[in-house]
Structures are given as structure tokens and as C-alpha cells.
Design an enzyme around this catalytic site. Structure first.
Site, PDB file in Angstrom:
ATOM      1  N   GLY A   1       0.802  -1.212   0.000  1.00  9.90           N
ATOM      2  CA  GLY A   1       0.000   0.000   0.000  1.00  9.90           C
ATOM      3  C   GLY A   1       0.836   1.263   0.000  1.00  9.90           C
ATOM      4  O   GLY A   1       2.060   1.223   0.156  1.00  9.90           O
ATOM      5  N   ASP A   2       0.172   2.386  -0.208  1.00 15.09           N
ATOM      6  CA  ASP A   2       0.812   3.707  -0.215  1.00 15.09           C
ATOM      7  C   ASP A   2       1.826   3.850  -1.342  1.00 15.09           C
ATOM      8  O   ASP A   2       2.770   4.638  -1.238  1.00 15.09           O
ATOM      9  CB  ASP A   2       1.501   3.993   1.135  1.00 15.09           C
ATOM     10  CG  ASP A   2       0.590   3.736   2.316  1.00 15.09           C
ATOM     11  OD1 ASP A   2      -0.498   4.332   2.339  1.00 15.09           O
ATOM     12  OD2 ASP A   2       0.953   2.936   3.202  1.00 15.09           O
TER      13      ASP A   2
ATOM     14  N   HIS B   1      -5.161   7.847   0.157  1.00 18.39           N
ATOM     15  CA  HIS B   1      -4.146   8.160  -0.838  1.00 18.39           C
ATOM     16  C   HIS B   1      -4.112   9.668  -1.059  1.00 18.39           C
ATOM     17  O   HIS B   1      -5.084  10.373  -0.816  1.00 18.39           O
ATOM     18  CB  HIS B   1      -4.367   7.408  -2.154  1.00 18.39           C
ATOM     19  CG  HIS B   1      -5.761   7.468  -2.680  1.00 18.39           C
ATOM     20  ND1 HIS B   1      -6.619   6.393  -2.632  1.00 18.39           N
ATOM     21  CD2 HIS B   1      -6.463   8.467  -3.249  1.00 18.39           C
ATOM     22  CE1 HIS B   1      -7.779   6.726  -3.168  1.00 18.39           C
ATOM     23  NE2 HIS B   1      -7.709   7.979  -3.552  1.00 18.39           N
TER      24      HIS B   1
END
Length: 429
Positions: A12-13, A41
Site C-alpha cells: 500500500g501507499d 491516498h
């Protein structure tokens, strides 16, 4: 025209929002197919930073219809706080549509999430406490509340009565918390009914009819491959399938209509919460990546764990998702390093693994085997082609492409939407 899926290839990210926003002006629909407000996000437009959680990144593209798909779990209070926050800054959210089949996060889901994490103690997963997991549990257990239920208060009440018979037993007898009243939950959801109603659609028909008209549908998966409940580092995962297959399920767009699957990876690796992380750095270099890269959670503000790029994970993610392209982000964060290690294999109890170990136990004990690449000192934020990059940066990008087994079609070289090298068109090619 195609359906395109964007998938996080790490934990993620990775910058999925930037990739979605980059394409948003050229697509007709942007879909969030899974997850909830547990994963945020950041999109930077014109130097202004927008932090999104439930809304697709395409909400900032005025020509695209944004769709929250059936695979999403929605906290209505969080949704409208996000909408109101964007509109206060001049954004237009009137093009948002929500699947009638998406599930709703109730106040008791959030309470259960928080108390169960405390109950687990050292075995806690590290959730955001926003009720996402318990909502998915109710979805699978057929106790869930769906968006369409706010259109009929009598049906909503029946469903809440059934759910609370079980939830209150857990809350009172196991966790020593107060019981929720049916009326308070009905009133809570009905308080959002008038605002929700105009947005509710049959998203499956909406998206497939758009594809029939040769319009472009972009699906932006939440979280990432290694948080997938099936393919991730279980049990340190989310409660949905944020892989390419999950995008199909969570949107109602059949897999044969998907022509591009774009994997998003940082030029290094980060993770939030508990779980194995072979290349994690615990020294000043880890802090440098965190500070330079702004590695703090959009939702929680928690500092992200940081480490080097892991080519073993990259290859496995490409297999799981069937990537057609990779988008490497935050290459600029590595500027100034004299040497950049890349994990090319693992060692577990003296045995070398060139691919992902089969068991999570082995992965948990994996020690990275590194290959070192020379760094660069030049500012690369103005680069708009690979040839604009310093030679060592070019070599690094080409090495990641070779080791991941997937072509790199775009490279992020700065925080803004325009700070991107497009190697090949992500829609037309």
C-alpha cells in the site's frame, strides 16, 4: 474501449492515487472496487495536496464519473465529511455514483474493531479501528447492511434488528461494552438517506454499458497485493481482495473486459502496521527514506516502516495480478544516495529462495540477499523521459524492469501530477 485496473504491488501507499489522477483526464469512469476509509491516498494537483480515503482519485477529474463499487464498505459519515471537505476547497463531487450493493459500516462495527484489537493484545493485526473488518465479516456472514437498504426504512430496521441480536451479545458478554439500540442505528443511517439516494446506481450495468459505448473505465484497487486476504502476508492483511481479480468482483466488470493491469510500486518499499518485512531498515537510512518520502499514513499519521526495493515480491505480485505494466513511483526520494541496495533473493535457515517462500513462517524469517546499484545526486524532478535521467538512475530503472519481469511504462520523479516520465501510453498501447 478497455477496462483498466490499477493495483498496488507492495503493502500500500505506492502512489495509486497519482497514477489514477494522471489518467483521470483521459478516462470516462474511475471506480473504487474494494476497501473503505481504512486506506488513504494523496493526490497533488497544481501544488495543492488532496488526501482521499473513500472517494476514488478520479473525483478530482471533472470529466470522469467516479463510482464507489459494490466491493467497498462505506462509512456514510466519513464519506460526507470527505465530500464536504473537497467541496469547501472548490472541488465538484456531483459526478459521484455509489453501487446499491456496497455495504455500510455501522457504529457497532467500529466499536467491535477497536475492542477486538485490544482483546488480541500482542496478536493484534494493527487495523485502523474503522470497522472495515467487522463490516466484511457481516457481509460474508449475511448480516450486512447495504446502501440500497436506506431506500426502505422497514427493510433497514429488520436487518439491523437481526444484526444487533448477535452484535450486542458479543459487545456485552465478551467485551463488557454497552448494547446498541435498534432505533439509534436506524436513525443514524436514515440521517444520510436523502443525500445518498441520488447517488445510488446499479453500478454493474452503468459500467458495462459504458464499455459497450467504447468509453474507458479505470478501476483503482485500494490497499495492495500483499494486503490481499488470500495472497497477502496473512493474517497481517485487509479483509478484501485488492488484487486485479478483486477489481472485477468489486465492480461487476467481467475479467474478459479488462485489457490492462498496471502495477504501482515505489522505488523502495514501505509498510504500515504489523507483519513481516524482509528489507525493513531500522537505522538512519530508514529514517531518511521516511522523512524524504513523507512516509506517514494519510488516515492515521502513523510513520510507515521503510526498506529497500524487493524484486522477489515484485515478481510474485506480477504473477498474482497478471501485470501488463509497472508504474514506479518516488524515484526522486532515492536522489543523493551513493548506493542503492535491491533485494534479489532471500535466505531462510541457510537455504536460498529466488522466489517467494510458500509458507508465511519462512517469509517471516527471510533474510534479504542484496545487489547494490550506484546512486545519483542530480535533481530528477524535471525529467520527462528516461533519457533525461542521470545514467545511474536509468540503470536502476532498467534493473527493476528486468528483475520484476514486467515492463515499466511510467516513472514518478516528484510529488506533482506532472512529475512523471511516461515511457508508453497506459491507455492506447
Amino acid at each position: 474501449m478497455p477496462a483498466i485496473v490499477i493495483v498496488g504491488a507492495q503493502w500500500g501507499d505506492e502512489g495509486k492515487g497519482k497514477a489514477t489522477d494522471l489518467l483521470g483526464g483521459r478516462v470516462d469512469y474511475v471506480v473504487k472496487p474494494n476497501g473503505g476509509n481504512n486506506a488513504g491516498h494523496t493526490v497533488v494537483v497544481g501544488g495543492e495536496k488532496f488526501e482521499l480515503k473513500l472517494l476514488p482519485a478520479g473525483i478530482l477529474s471533472p470529466n470522469a464519473t467516479s463510482v464507489i463499487g459494490n466491493g467497498v464498505v462505506i462509512n456514510p459519515q466519513a464519506l460526507f465529511e470527505e465530500i464536504d471537505g473537497l467541496e469547501a476547497r472548490g472541488a465538484d463531487t456531483s459526478h459521484l455514483r455509489i453501487s446499491a450493493n456496497a455495504h455500510l459500516v455501522a457504529p457497532y462495527h467500529q466499536t467491535l474493531d477497536q475492542v477486538s484489537e485490544r482483546f488480541l493484545g500482542k496478536r493484534a493485526i494493527g487495523t485502523t479501528g474503522r470497522g472495515i473488518g467487522p463490516t466484511y465479516m457481516d457481509k460474508v456472514g449475511r448480516l450486512g447492511i447495504r446502501v440500497q437498504d436506506v431506500l426502505d426504512e422497514s427493510i433497514l430496521r429488520q436487518k439491523i434488528e437481526g444484526a444487533l441480536r448477535q452484535k450486542n451479545e458479543l459487545l456485552v458478554k465478551l467485551y463488557n461494552r454497552r448494547a446498541f439500540e435498534v432505533d439509534e442505528i436506524v436513525e443514524y443511517f436514515m440521517g444520510f438517506a436523502d443525500r445518498l439516494a441520488p447517488m445510488i446506481v446499479d453500478s454493474t450495468r452503468l459500467l458495462n454499458e459504458a464499455l459497450d459505448r467504447d468509453e474507458v473505465v479505470l478501476m483503482e484497487g485500494g490497499q495492495a497485493t500483499y494486503l490481499d486476504v488470500d495472497h497477502g502476508t496473512y493474517p497481517f492483511v485487509t479483509s478484501s481482495n485488492p488484487t486485479a481479480g478483486g477489481a472485477s468482483v468489486g465492480s461487476g466488470v467481467g475479467p474478459t473486459r479488462i485489457t490492462r493491469v498496471i502495477g504501482i510500486q515505489k522505488a523502495y518499499t514501505t509498510r504500515v502496521g504489523a507483519g513481516p518485512f524482509p528489507t525493513e531498515l531500522f537505522d538512519e537510512m530508514g529514517e531518511r527514506l521516511r522523512t524524504t518520502g513523507g512516509e506517514f499514513g494519510v488516515n492515521t499519521g502513523r510513520p510507515r516502516r521503510t526498506g529497500w526495493y524487493d524484486a522477489v515480491m515484485a515478481r510474485q505480485a506480477a504473477r498474482i495480478n497478471g501485470f501488463t505494466d509497472l508504474f514506479i513511483t518516488k524515484l526522486d526520494v532515492l536522489t543523493g544516495l551513493s548506493e542503492i541496495p535491491v533485494c534479489v533473493a532471500y535466505e531462510v535457515d541457510g537455504q536460498r529462495f529466488d522466489e517467494m517462500p510458500m509458507t508465511q513462517s519462512d517469509f517471516h524469517h527471510a533474510v534479504p540477499v542484496y545487489e547494490n546499484f550506484p546512486g545519483w545526486t542530480e535533481d530528477i524532478t524535471g525529467a520527462r523521459s528516461l533519457e533525461d535521467l542521470p545514467k545511474n538512475a536509468q540503470d536502476y530503472v532498467h534493473a527493476l524492469e528486468a528483475m520484476s519481469g514486467c515492463r515499466i511504462s511510467a516513472v514518478g520523479v516528484g510529488p506533482d501530477r506532472d512529475d512523471t516520465i511516461v515511457v508508453r501510453d497506459l491507455i492506447a498501447d
